[in-house]
Design a protein around this motif. Sequence first.
Motif, PDB file in Angstrom:
ATOM      1  N   LEU A 104       0.828  -1.209   0.000  1.00 38.22           N
ATOM      2  CA  LEU A 104       0.000   0.000   0.000  1.00 38.22           C
ATOM      3  C   LEU A 104       0.861   1.257   0.000  1.00 38.22           C
ATOM      4  CD1 LEU A 104      -2.839   1.282   0.280  1.00 38.22           C
ATOM      5  CD2 LEU A 104      -2.546   1.125   2.754  1.00 38.22           C
ATOM      6  N   VAL A 105       1.897   1.279   0.851  1.00 34.28           N
ATOM      7  CA  VAL A 105       2.776   2.452   0.934  1.00 34.28           C
ATOM      8  C   VAL A 105       3.491   2.672  -0.394  1.00 34.28           C
ATOM      9  CG1 VAL A 105       4.826   3.405   2.056  1.00 34.28           C
ATOM     10  CG2 VAL A 105       3.082   2.282   3.435  1.00 34.28           C
ATOM     11  N   LEU A 106       4.034   1.607  -0.960  1.00 34.22           N
ATOM     12  CA  LEU A 106       4.758   1.728  -2.235  1.00 34.22           C
ATOM     13  C   LEU A 106       3.828   2.223  -3.333  1.00 34.22           C
ATOM     14  CD1 LEU A 106       7.380  -0.624  -3.739  1.00 34.22           C
ATOM     15  CD2 LEU A 106       5.349  -0.146  -5.074  1.00 34.22           C
ATOM     16  N   ILE A 138      -7.745   1.411   5.767  1.00 29.52           N
ATOM     17  CA  ILE A 138      -7.645   1.972   4.412  1.00 29.52           C
ATOM     18  C   ILE A 138      -7.531   0.866   3.371  1.00 29.52           C
ATOM     19  CG2 ILE A 138      -6.197   3.360   2.895  1.00 29.52           C
ATOM     20  CD1 ILE A 138      -7.886   4.966   4.844  1.00 29.52           C
ATOM     21  N   VAL A 139      -6.717  -0.155   3.664  1.00 29.11           N
ATOM     22  CA  VAL A 139      -6.585  -1.270   2.725  1.00 29.11           C
ATOM     23  C   VAL A 139      -7.936  -1.945   2.503  1.00 29.11           C
ATOM     24  CG1 VAL A 139      -5.595  -3.557   2.400  1.00 29.11           C
ATOM     25  CG2 VAL A 139      -4.159  -1.706   3.215  1.00 29.11           C
ATOM     26  N   SER A 140      -8.668  -2.163   3.600  1.00 28.21           N
ATOM     27  CA  SER A 140      -9.981  -2.812   3.496  1.00 28.21           C
ATOM     28  C   SER A 140     -10.950  -1.960   2.688  1.00 28.21           C
ATOM     29  CB  SER A 140     -10.546  -3.077   4.894  1.00 28.21           C
ATOM     30  OG  SER A 140      -9.684  -3.914   5.629  1.00 28.21           O
ATOM     31  N   LEU A 141     -10.972  -0.658   2.951  1.00 28.58           N
ATOM     32  CA  LEU A 141     -11.886   0.225   2.219  1.00 28.58           C
ATOM     33  C   LEU A 141     -11.526   0.297   0.741  1.00 28.58           C
ATOM     34  CD1 LEU A 141     -12.308   3.166   4.771  1.00 28.58           C
ATOM     35  CD2 LEU A 141     -13.963   1.379   4.213  1.00 28.58           C
ATOM     36  N   GLN A 142     -10.222   0.224   0.452  1.00 27.61           N
ATOM     37  CA  GLN A 142      -9.812   0.250  -0.953  1.00 27.61           C
ATOM     38  C   GLN A 142     -10.348  -0.957  -1.714  1.00 27.61           C
ATOM     39  OE1 GLN A 142      -7.890   2.020  -3.260  1.00 27.61           O
ATOM     40  NE2 GLN A 142      -8.053   3.813  -1.959  1.00 27.61           N
ATOM     41  N   GLN A 143     -10.584  -2.061  -1.014  1.00 28.64           N
ATOM     42  CA  GLN A 143     -11.073  -3.260  -1.687  1.00 28.64           C
ATOM     43  C   GLN A 143     -12.554  -3.170  -2.043  1.00 28.64           C
ATOM     44  OE1 GLN A 143      -8.563  -5.031  -2.720  1.00 28.64           O
ATOM     45  NE2 GLN A 143      -7.507  -3.481  -1.468  1.00 28.64           N
ATOM     46  N   SER A 182      -3.218  10.265   4.916  1.00 25.94           N
ATOM     47  CA  SER A 182      -2.708   9.282   3.966  1.00 25.94           C
ATOM     48  C   SER A 182      -1.829   8.310   4.723  1.00 25.94           C
ATOM     49  CB  SER A 182      -1.903   9.957   2.835  1.00 25.94           C
ATOM     50  OG  SER A 182      -0.723  10.524   3.362  1.00 25.94           O
ATOM     51  N   VAL A 183      -1.503   7.198   4.072  1.00 24.55           N
ATOM     52  CA  VAL A 183      -0.679   6.186   4.738  1.00 24.55           C
ATOM     53  C   VAL A 183       0.716   6.727   5.013  1.00 24.55           C
ATOM     54  CG1 VAL A 183       0.372   3.913   4.486  1.00 24.55           C
ATOM     55  CG2 VAL A 183      -1.978   4.286   3.753  1.00 24.55           C
TER      56      VAL A 183
END
Length: 617
Positions: free
Chosen positions: A140-142, A204-209, A445-446
């Motif tokens: 996610l960060v990258l 954030i990762v979950s919401l992005q999915q 942001s992350v």
Amino acid sequence: MPETNSTSSLSMEVGIGIHKVSLPPPKSTLHRLKAKIKETFFPDDPLRQFKGQSCGRKWILALQYVFPILQWGPNYSLKLLKSDIISGLTIASLAIPQGISYAKLANLPPIIGLFAPPLVYAVFGSSRDLAVGPVSIASLVLGSMLREEVSPTKDPLLFLQLAFTTTFFAGVFQASLGLLRLGFIIDFLSKATLIGFMAGAAVIVSLQQLKSLLGITNFAKEMAIVPVMSSVFHRRDESLRRPKLFWVSAAAPLASVVISTVMVFAFKAEKHGISIIGHLQAGLNPPSWNLLHLHDRYLSLVVKTGIMTGIVSLTEGIAVGRTFASLKNYKVDGNKEMMAIGLMNMVGACTSCYVTTGSFSRSAVNHNAGCKTGLSNIVMAVTVMVTLLFLMPLFLYTPNVVLGAIIVTAVIGLMDYQAAYLIWKVDKLDFVVCLIAFFGVIFISVQAGLAIAIAISIFKILLHVTRPRTVALGRIPGSDIYQNKDNYKAAVNVPGFLILRVESPIYFSSSSYLQERIMRWVEDEEENCKQKHERLQFIVLDMSAVTTMDTSGISMLTELRKSIDKRGLQFVLANPVGEVTEKLQRADLLQSFGVDGLFLTVGEAVVSLSSTWKGQP
């Protein structure tokens, strides 16, 4: 005088003799410098194992130190092989769908997630349980940091090149920390900030999915909760126009790539709106050293992203390795882990891999499957190689919704509610720090959340360094023990005495504060004595917790003594440690305190000063 009677009976009550404070034996500057460097960079004393060994044995130990695989390799047995094969096949079944999912999270081609260099870690790593591969947070960060300047859709080749270059710099940074034994740098991330950061990133990762789970095509690029939720609500028309066979992918088991792929193929669901991975190129990962961008305008971007992802992946990898090592009662060498993970990423950057580290979910599966050594990583690598060579066409119909669900189920484990609750119970300030890191990730942001987490950790250190704690001590009745009066209600004041303890080293950053704080203690105690019609005579400073001090600290003690003398009070020191005593002696401050100004313990100081006070009008 009643005060005199009570203090004069003190020595009889506790039976204390007076001892002289001894100076530490003289040491040369070179000797002290060597000792300091050893404790800073070599606290584990890695050369200890070579003492008393023959020349041949030393060479063997040196090779085993550099290549930990040589420690368990010569004694490997078929019994261990059976356990490691089962573990390797098990984690491969998880690593393949996770690798594809995390590559999409990093905005990279899905096949890149399967290119990982676990063979390097198996040779250089010291953990028996750590299963390596791409992880969600580093992905996610990258992806989010590189996407700020380069679009993965408009210029996918450049984005891929920058991802490989970022991985290379992350590896260089990680390996350098291990080689130079600077692992303590990552300790600046406290557990509270890590828990908050990981939980926020998991949200954030979950919401992005939701993009995959709801079938939204035009989704937010920003990694923050507000734009992500705006995409969900503003694009409801896209997500609510469910295709005829939407239930096929939505009802598919979260971790069952095979079942969902078969169902999509059988029902031709890709023709009814179900997004699938599509064609994946079969074959092993090609070399990519020619794709590294080391001399262009994106250099600062890849260096910054490399350091960020390097810190995140190192912190996660070492924490996971130490967690499972403690369960099996063996030791993981942090510096070896940094070099192993760093070399793995440097090699990976040259072989079409992106940032790789130890994964908690895969390592947990590896541990529970009964792995015995790092060979399980080799078995996993061989299994993935076979998949890359012969099985890639089977993933053609894998629905993206399942990949999104895999990511969600993986990152939910990063939200450690129990640890957050424990932090709340133990330290409210730490909990506030945890919340700040959490909300920084989900609302900004992350990368900003990570920067906030690091800044908060450093701020906490600075706060403790610049505002050290001072406490007033009282005597436990019937003993010569002096403790914090706030913690020990039985502790009583000794009439005529103000006994203070500084509970940290004294540096330039805290010397002015300490001088002001101690004088405030003195002024308050004088007011209390006036109200009680008593007389304050002695200020005793307990130095037992002051492990060191610099020249500013010595100057502070000098000025403090002058200020107290002007008030007609006597200022003495008790129980200074060896290094502090040596510095006071070199600064000629001990001579100014004299024999009656330096004591081995607080109890001896009170008894000695009480006897001198006896008989005074």
